[in-house]
Motif scaffolding. Structure first.
Motif, PDB file in Angstrom:
ATOM      1  N   GLY A 128      13.462   4.125  -6.710  1.00 32.81           N
ATOM      2  CA  GLY A 128      13.925   4.920  -7.853  1.00 32.81           C
ATOM      3  C   GLY A 128      12.784   5.794  -8.332  1.00 32.81           C
ATOM      4  N   MET A 129      13.009   7.098  -8.395  1.00 32.00           N
ATOM      5  CA  MET A 129      11.932   8.029  -8.693  1.00 32.00           C
ATOM      6  C   MET A 129      11.387   7.885 -10.110  1.00 32.00           C
ATOM      7  SD  MET A 129      11.094   9.650  -5.995  1.00 32.00           S
ATOM      8  CE  MET A 129       9.969  10.798  -6.772  1.00 32.00           C
ATOM      9  N   GLU A 130      12.078   7.144 -10.971  1.00 33.30           N
ATOM     10  CA  GLU A 130      11.584   6.950 -12.330  1.00 33.30           C
ATOM     11  C   GLU A 130      11.035   5.544 -12.547  1.00 33.30           C
ATOM     12  OE1 GLU A 130      14.976   9.681 -11.924  1.00 33.30           O
ATOM     13  OE2 GLU A 130      14.736   7.539 -11.570  1.00 33.30           O
ATOM     14  N   LEU A 139       7.358   8.578   0.652  1.00 33.95           N
ATOM     15  CA  LEU A 139       8.472   9.207  -0.052  1.00 33.95           C
ATOM     16  C   LEU A 139       9.759   8.383   0.042  1.00 33.95           C
ATOM     17  CD1 LEU A 139       9.644  11.513  -1.680  1.00 33.95           C
ATOM     18  CD2 LEU A 139       9.913  12.832   0.443  1.00 33.95           C
ATOM     19  N   PRO A 140      10.149   7.849   1.224  1.00 32.43           N
ATOM     20  CA  PRO A 140      11.326   6.979   1.260  1.00 32.43           C
ATOM     21  C   PRO A 140      11.172   5.740   0.379  1.00 32.43           C
ATOM     22  CG  PRO A 140      10.739   7.681   3.478  1.00 32.43           C
ATOM     23  CD  PRO A 140       9.620   8.113   2.576  1.00 32.43           C
ATOM     24  N   VAL A 141       9.930   5.245   0.249  1.00 33.29           N
ATOM     25  CA  VAL A 141       9.682   4.092  -0.625  1.00 33.29           C
ATOM     26  C   VAL A 141       9.980   4.462  -2.071  1.00 33.29           C
ATOM     27  CG1 VAL A 141       7.929   2.494  -1.475  1.00 33.29           C
ATOM     28  CG2 VAL A 141       7.971   3.128   0.941  1.00 33.29           C
ATOM     29  N   ALA A 142       9.481   5.626  -2.503  1.00 30.88           N
ATOM     30  CA  ALA A 142       9.727   6.077  -3.878  1.00 30.88           C
ATOM     31  C   ALA A 142      11.214   6.289  -4.128  1.00 30.88           C
ATOM     32  CB  ALA A 142       8.945   7.365  -4.148  1.00 30.88           C
ATOM     33  N   VAL A 153      15.296   6.793   8.127  1.00 26.61           N
ATOM     34  CA  VAL A 153      16.682   6.311   8.134  1.00 26.61           C
ATOM     35  C   VAL A 153      17.019   5.721   6.771  1.00 26.61           C
ATOM     36  CG1 VAL A 153      18.261   4.617   9.141  1.00 26.61           C
ATOM     37  CG2 VAL A 153      16.694   5.898  10.621  1.00 26.61           C
ATOM     38  N   VAL A 154      16.066   4.963   6.226  1.00 24.91           N
ATOM     39  CA  VAL A 154      16.267   4.396   4.889  1.00 24.91           C
ATOM     40  C   VAL A 154      16.403   5.509   3.856  1.00 24.91           C
ATOM     41  CG1 VAL A 154      15.167   3.048   3.061  1.00 24.91           C
ATOM     42  CG2 VAL A 154      15.082   2.244   5.429  1.00 24.91           C
ATOM     43  N   MET A 155      15.576   6.553   3.956  1.00 22.70           N
ATOM     44  CA  MET A 155      15.629   7.653   2.993  1.00 22.70           C
ATOM     45  C   MET A 155      16.994   8.340   3.019  1.00 22.70           C
ATOM     46  SD  MET A 155      13.047  10.917   2.570  1.00 22.70           S
ATOM     47  CE  MET A 155      13.443  11.658   4.147  1.00 22.70           C
ATOM     48  N   VAL A 162       0.838  -1.201   0.000  1.00 24.49           N
ATOM     49  CA  VAL A 162       0.000   0.000   0.000  1.00 24.49           C
ATOM     50  C   VAL A 162       0.873   1.252   0.000  1.00 24.49           C
ATOM     51  CG1 VAL A 162      -1.785   1.285   1.227  1.00 24.49           C
ATOM     52  CG2 VAL A 162      -1.907  -1.193   1.130  1.00 24.49           C
ATOM     53  N   TYR A 163       1.973   1.227   0.768  1.00 20.81           N
ATOM     54  CA  TYR A 163       2.947   2.317   0.676  1.00 20.81           C
ATOM     55  C   TYR A 163       3.426   2.461  -0.768  1.00 20.81           C
ATOM     56  CZ  TYR A 163       3.559   2.379   5.809  1.00 20.81           C
ATOM     57  OH  TYR A 163       3.376   2.499   7.158  1.00 20.81           O
ATOM     58  N   GLY A 164       3.647   1.316  -1.411  1.00 19.18           N
ATOM     59  CA  GLY A 164       4.077   1.347  -2.800  1.00 19.18           C
ATOM     60  C   GLY A 164       3.060   2.005  -3.706  1.00 19.18           C
ATOM     61  N   LEU A 165       1.785   1.846  -3.394  1.00 25.27           N
ATOM     62  CA  LEU A 165       0.736   2.481  -4.200  1.00 25.27           C
ATOM     63  C   LEU A 165       0.843   3.999  -4.125  1.00 25.27           C
ATOM     64  CD1 LEU A 165      -1.760   2.090  -5.955  1.00 25.27           C
ATOM     65  CD2 LEU A 165      -3.135   1.912  -3.873  1.00 25.27           C
ATOM     66  N   VAL A 166       1.070   4.531  -2.917  1.00 20.42           N
ATOM     67  CA  VAL A 166       1.269   5.975  -2.777  1.00 20.42           C
ATOM     68  C   VAL A 166       2.568   6.396  -3.458  1.00 20.42           C
ATOM     69  CG1 VAL A 166       1.418   7.901  -1.159  1.00 20.42           C
ATOM     70  CG2 VAL A 166       0.017   5.922  -0.581  1.00 20.42           C
ATOM     71  N   ALA A 167       3.603   5.554  -3.336  1.00 22.38           N
ATOM     72  CA  ALA A 167       4.885   5.873  -3.969  1.00 22.38           C
ATOM     73  C   ALA A 167       4.745   5.957  -5.481  1.00 22.38           C
ATOM     74  CB  ALA A 167       5.926   4.821  -3.586  1.00 22.38           C
ATOM     75  N   ILE A 168       3.889   5.135  -6.071  1.00 22.85           N
ATOM     76  CA  ILE A 168       3.666   5.184  -7.515  1.00 22.85           C
ATOM     77  C   ILE A 168       3.155   6.560  -7.924  1.00 22.85           C
ATOM     78  CG2 ILE A 168       2.196   4.310  -9.375  1.00 22.85           C
ATOM     79  CD1 ILE A 168       2.416   1.555  -8.096  1.00 22.85           C
ATOM     80  N   SER A 169       2.323   7.171  -7.085  1.00 25.47           N
ATOM     81  CA  SER A 169       1.809   8.505  -7.416  1.00 25.47           C
ATOM     82  C   SER A 169       2.941   9.529  -7.435  1.00 25.47           C
ATOM     83  CB  SER A 169       0.713   8.925  -6.422  1.00 25.47           C
ATOM     84  OG  SER A 169       1.228   9.131  -5.120  1.00 25.47           O
ATOM     85  N   PHE A 170       3.948   9.369  -6.566  1.00 22.45           N
ATOM     86  CA  PHE A 170       5.147  10.215  -6.632  1.00 22.45           C
ATOM     87  C   PHE A 170       5.876   9.999  -7.960  1.00 22.45           C
ATOM     88  CE2 PHE A 170       4.895  10.367  -1.949  1.00 22.45           C
ATOM     89  CZ  PHE A 170       5.262  11.673  -1.705  1.00 22.45           C
ATOM     90  N   VAL A 171       6.053   8.719  -8.321  1.00 19.30           N
ATOM     91  CA  VAL A 171       6.843   8.365  -9.497  1.00 19.30           C
ATOM     92  C   VAL A 171       6.192   8.876 -10.777  1.00 19.30           C
ATOM     93  CG1 VAL A 171       7.712   6.431 -10.866  1.00 19.30           C
ATOM     94  CG2 VAL A 171       7.865   6.357  -8.367  1.00 19.30           C
TER      95      VAL A 171
END
Length: 299
Positions: A237-239, A230-233, A277-279, A17-26
């Motif tokens: 990789g932002m692309e 955001l750390p997930v994105a 920390v990961v970010m 689900v975090y990845g789903l939000v991260a996709i919107s960043f990407v």
């Protein structure tokens, strides 16, 4: 051992689900080279739009069929994403990275204030779009809502990957992501591509809100999901569309393990700090992420 595997399952589902939000960043970054710091507020606005057309309309005596409420929410998200791009970021095309960064900060504050002005600061019950409960898989319990969200994330990831690599519009967006000037010289409308990316990013963020908030509490504090994603994105990789859910799995599992084994020793602080920390580690060691393009700029 059973408890450990249960933690892994829950962490993986939350991470997707975090990845789903991260996709919107990407999606937004691929075309506009903008990291939208207000993406959490976009999730909140999308969730409140859904609440307005479901619980809100029912509360004033005009309940709408679910399909119509979802259609109106989709239309509202399209208009919302287009408005943000047209009024805030389109005038900043060609401006410095710092100017765009500050515009993102201003947008975050503006959207938070507008959401409070329009819908108020009180918490509400989000509409139960997805089924509640859990599936029994032997000794394990799998949250039904999160499972549906995880499957949706995987399907959406593959659909967007095909869109960006096979469709004509997707290839235009990819060209814009490579270089605005070169894309424009090839006849690609940079402004149109960026507008499409913002609309898609807003719609994906609202889909994430449906998964996250179905049947739970809706408040302005939900916006924190943007800073968790955001750390997930960045890690994926932002692309990279496909990198977002994979990075979400990593973050979600490690966050779940930290919550179970480290939070009792740190008064609940470990799991909350882990994504950031990961970010920082990603920015220092591998700033283009696991699957991102190497030659990129960071805001």
């Amino acid at each position: 051992m059973i408890e450990f595997v249960q933690i892994l399952i829950e962490g993986a589902l939350v991470g997707l689900v975090y990845g789903l939000v991260a996709i919107s960043f990407v999606v937004i970054y691929r075309a506009s080279k903008i990291i939208n710091l207000a993406q959490g507020e976009v999730v909140v606005v999308g969730a409140f739009l859904l609440w307005t057309f479901t619980e809100g309309m029912a509360g004033i005596g005009y309940p709408l069929p679910l399909w119509l409420a979802l259609l109106l929410t989709l239309a509202g998200c399209v208009a919302f994403g287009w408005t943000i791009e047209r009024t805030v970021f389109r005038p900043l095309i060609g401006q410095s990275a710092f100017t765009i960064f500050m515009a993102g900060v201003a947008l975050l504050i503006l959207l938070r204030g507008l959401a409070q002005l329009v819908w108020g600061a009180q918490s509400r019950s989000a509409p139960a779009i997805l089924p509640e409960g859990a599936l029994d898989l032997g000794p394990f319990l799998v949250n039904t809502r999160l499972l549906i969200g995880a499957v949706f994330t995987i399907l959406l990831t593959q659909a967007l990957h095909l869109f960006f690599t096979r469709s004509r519009l997707g290839l235009r967006l990819a060209a814009v992501a490579e270089d605005h000037t070169t894309a424009h010289s090839l006849g690609v409308s940079v402004r149109q591509a960026i507008a499409v990316a913002w609309i898609m990013g807003t719609v994906v963020a609202t889909a994430a809100a449906v998964v996250l908030l179905s049947g739970s509490i809706l408040s302005l504090e939900v916006a924190v999901i943007g800073f968790k994603a955001l750390p997930v994105a960045l890690l994926g990789g932002m692309e990279s569309i496909r990198g977002a859910p994979l990075a979400g799995l990593i973050i979600g599992i490690f966050e779940a393990l930290a919550s179970a084994y480290l939070d009792p020793l740190t008064n609940g602080a470990a799991s909350g700090l882990l994504p950031y920390v990961v970010m920082i580690a990603v920015l220092l060691i591998r700033p283009y992420g696991l699957f991102g393009w190497r030659k990129i700029e960071r805001l």
